[in-house]
Design a protein around this motif. Structure first.
Motif, mmCIF file in Angstrom:
data_model
loop_
_atom_site.group_PDB
_atom_site.id
_atom_site.type_symbol
_atom_site.label_atom_id
_atom_site.label_comp_id
_atom_site.label_asym_id
_atom_site.label_seq_id
_atom_site.Cartn_x
_atom_site.Cartn_y
_atom_site.Cartn_z
ATOM 1 N N PRO A 151 46.882 33.970 42.120
ATOM 2 C CA PRO A 151 45.826 34.867 42.446
ATOM 3 C C PRO A 151 44.649 33.948 43.254
ATOM 4 O O PRO A 151 44.340 32.863 42.811
ATOM 5 C CB PRO A 151 45.352 35.673 41.418
ATOM 6 C CG PRO A 151 45.934 34.697 40.109
ATOM 7 C CD PRO A 151 47.168 33.949 40.622
ATOM 8 N N LEU A 152 44.149 34.595 44.394
ATOM 9 C CA LEU A 152 43.038 33.987 44.793
ATOM 10 C C LEU A 152 41.574 34.464 44.390
ATOM 11 O O LEU A 152 41.769 35.742 43.863
ATOM 12 C CB LEU A 152 42.978 34.119 46.405
ATOM 13 C CG LEU A 152 44.244 33.565 47.282
ATOM 14 C CD1 LEU A 152 44.253 34.217 48.670
ATOM 15 C CD2 LEU A 152 43.941 31.932 47.251
ATOM 16 N N ASP A 153 40.557 33.700 44.146
ATOM 17 C CA ASP A 153 39.518 33.889 43.620
ATOM 18 C C ASP A 153 38.572 34.486 44.960
ATOM 19 O O ASP A 153 37.678 33.766 45.386
ATOM 20 C CB ASP A 153 38.934 32.938 42.830
ATOM 21 C CG ASP A 153 37.456 33.465 42.057
ATOM 22 O OD1 ASP A 153 37.204 34.587 41.885
ATOM 23 O OD2 ASP A 153 36.580 32.344 41.940
ATOM 24 N N LEU A 154 38.730 35.930 45.197
ATOM 25 C CA LEU A 154 38.038 36.481 46.154
ATOM 26 C C LEU A 154 36.903 37.490 45.761
ATOM 27 O O LEU A 154 37.005 38.098 44.751
ATOM 28 C CB LEU A 154 38.839 37.178 47.366
ATOM 29 C CG LEU A 154 40.117 36.167 47.725
ATOM 30 C CD1 LEU A 154 40.886 37.305 48.809
ATOM 31 C CD2 LEU A 154 39.613 35.056 48.545
ATOM 32 N N THR A 155 35.775 37.644 46.375
ATOM 33 C CA THR A 155 34.848 38.640 46.243
ATOM 34 C C THR A 155 35.315 39.739 47.013
ATOM 35 O O THR A 155 36.329 39.790 47.904
ATOM 36 C CB THR A 155 33.465 38.328 46.916
ATOM 37 O OG1 THR A 155 33.674 37.987 48.233
ATOM 38 C CG2 THR A 155 32.956 36.665 46.606
ATOM 39 N N THR A 156 34.896 40.861 46.788
ATOM 40 C CA THR A 156 35.191 42.330 47.079
ATOM 41 C C THR A 156 35.064 42.168 48.913
ATOM 42 O O THR A 156 36.112 42.642 49.328
ATOM 43 C CB THR A 156 34.278 43.442 46.793
ATOM 44 O OG1 THR A 156 34.038 43.383 45.428
ATOM 45 C CG2 THR A 156 34.792 44.609 47.166
ATOM 46 N N THR A 157 34.083 41.372 49.391
ATOM 47 C CA THR A 157 33.829 41.485 50.945
ATOM 48 C C THR A 157 35.118 40.611 51.297
ATOM 49 O O THR A 157 35.775 40.836 52.476
ATOM 50 C CB THR A 157 32.653 40.754 51.200
ATOM 51 O OG1 THR A 157 31.612 41.758 50.662
ATOM 52 C CG2 THR A 157 32.478 41.083 52.668
ATOM 53 N N GLU A 158 35.310 39.569 50.713
ATOM 54 C CA GLU A 158 36.501 38.426 51.145
ATOM 55 C C GLU A 158 37.624 39.334 51.104
ATOM 56 O O GLU A 158 38.612 39.032 51.990
ATOM 57 C CB GLU A 158 36.337 37.259 50.526
ATOM 58 C CG GLU A 158 35.268 36.368 50.642
ATOM 59 C CD GLU A 158 34.861 35.259 49.481
ATOM 60 O OE1 GLU A 158 34.010 34.486 49.757
ATOM 61 O OE2 GLU A 158 35.620 35.322 48.504
ATOM 62 N N PHE A 159 38.071 39.714 49.920
ATOM 63 C CA PHE A 159 39.221 40.875 49.807
ATOM 64 C C PHE A 159 39.432 41.798 51.143
ATOM 65 O O PHE A 159 40.475 41.726 51.631
ATOM 66 C CB PHE A 159 39.244 41.443 48.536
ATOM 67 C CG PHE A 159 40.461 42.422 48.436
ATOM 68 C CD1 PHE A 159 41.695 41.885 47.860
ATOM 69 C CD2 PHE A 159 40.499 43.732 48.763
ATOM 70 C CE1 PHE A 159 42.651 42.741 48.011
ATOM 71 C CE2 PHE A 159 41.413 44.613 48.763
ATOM 72 C CZ PHE A 159 42.669 44.109 48.069
ATOM 73 N N LYS A 160 38.386 42.404 51.497
ATOM 74 C CA LYS A 160 38.252 43.424 52.582
ATOM 75 C C LYS A 160 38.596 42.787 53.797
ATOM 76 O O LYS A 160 39.455 43.226 54.682
ATOM 77 C CB LYS A 160 36.905 44.200 52.534
ATOM 78 C CG LYS A 160 36.795 45.555 51.504
ATOM 79 C CD LYS A 160 35.765 46.326 52.117
ATOM 80 C CE LYS A 160 35.203 47.308 51.025
ATOM 81 N NZ LYS A 160 34.075 47.739 51.490
ATOM 82 N N LEU A 161 37.770 41.694 53.850
ATOM 83 C CA LEU A 161 38.043 40.698 55.334
ATOM 84 C C LEU A 161 39.478 40.417 55.527
ATOM 85 O O LEU A 161 40.026 40.478 56.384
ATOM 86 C CB LEU A 161 37.011 39.702 55.319
ATOM 87 C CG LEU A 161 36.940 39.010 56.521
ATOM 88 C CD1 LEU A 161 36.467 39.631 57.543
ATOM 89 C CD2 LEU A 161 35.996 37.715 56.374
ATOM 90 N N LEU A 162 40.069 39.894 54.341
ATOM 91 C CA LEU A 162 41.185 39.150 54.547
ATOM 92 C C LEU A 162 42.553 40.253 54.773
ATOM 93 O O LEU A 162 43.292 40.186 55.639
ATOM 94 C CB LEU A 162 41.584 38.410 53.166
ATOM 95 C CG LEU A 162 42.849 37.837 53.276
ATOM 96 C CD1 LEU A 162 43.192 36.711 54.392
ATOM 97 C CD2 LEU A 162 43.193 36.857 51.862
#
Ligand code: CA
Length: 231
Positions: A151-162
């Motif tokens: 699992p990648l440690d992403l913020t909500t915004t990074e998740f949305k972006l990716l």
């Protein structure tokens, strides 16, 4: 059948909506005070919320922000209802990133059609809650992205972006598209913010950061098989 939470203090309007939606086979619950919305949404986990802007207790805009800020309710689509005179509310609704809005007076049929359209869209997404893109696995339910199984440690915004980039991996996503899709209609967000987030996202991906390709002068693209990386 879907579960719909109706937030409206004018009982004749909420009764009309309820009547129409239950006739179409939906399950409805009504809440009349802005302060009751968040707890009700957490407990009932509705498929959609119809939210009037003018409410006692807490106004619609504040209710909206609370719903979006809470991980237990952030995914629930929201249709905003505004009065005809409340032009400001309409703009505020769009800036907040509502899924749709309707201006009063509206026909229950129109509301039903809008609701159906959103539910269809959401169903399509949740139906494929796990999506594979090369070495990546997106799990929308838990809002996690796995790279080679970790699992990648992403913020909500990074998740949305990716995930926005991955959704259509052959398309070039323009800066304007990404700002709208990831940050909503918030005009305060500068293009620089996007670049900063892409940079941070690439750093988190390490060598796999090359999957995010810069398209000069336009935007970004996700390449599931970039040159120089093992497929
Ligand atoms: Ca009202």
């Amino acid at each position: 059948m879907s579960k719909i939470l109706i937030v409206e203090d004018e009982s004749d309007i909420s009764d009309l909506i309820t009547l129409h939606l239950t006739r179409e086979g939906h399950e409805t619950h009504c809440v009349a005070n802005g302060l009751q919305v968040q707890p009700a949404a957490v407990e009932q986990q509705p498929d959609l919320i119809v939210l009037d802007m003018m409410l006692p207790g807490l106004d619609g805009g504040q209710v909206f922000k609370r719903l979006r800020a809470d991980t237990r309710t952030t995914h629930i689509p929201i249709i905003i209802l505004t009065a005809k005179s409340q032009v400001v509310d309409k703009i505020a609704g769009l800036e907040l990133g509502a899924d749709d809005y309707l201006t009063k007076p509206f026909s229950p049929r129109e509301l039903y059609l809008r609701i159906s359209a959103i539910l269809r869209r959401v169903k399509k997404v949740t139906h494929v809650s796990e999506v594979r893109r090369g070495r990546f696995l997106i799990d929308r339910k838990s809002m996690k992205v796995y790279l080679d199984g970790s699992p990648l440690d992403l913020t909500t915004t990074e998740f949305k972006l990716l995930t926005t980039l991955m959704e259509n991996d052959t398309a070039v996503h323009t800066r304007a598209d990404l700002l709208r899709e990831v940050w909503g209609y918030n005009s305060d967000v500068a293009t620089r913010t996007l670049d900063t987030h892409v940079k941070r996202l690439r750093e988190k991906l390490g060598a796999a950061g090359s999957h995010i390709v810069t398209v000069r002068g336009t935007g970004f693209q996700f390449d599931s098989n970039p040159p120089g990386l093992p497929a």
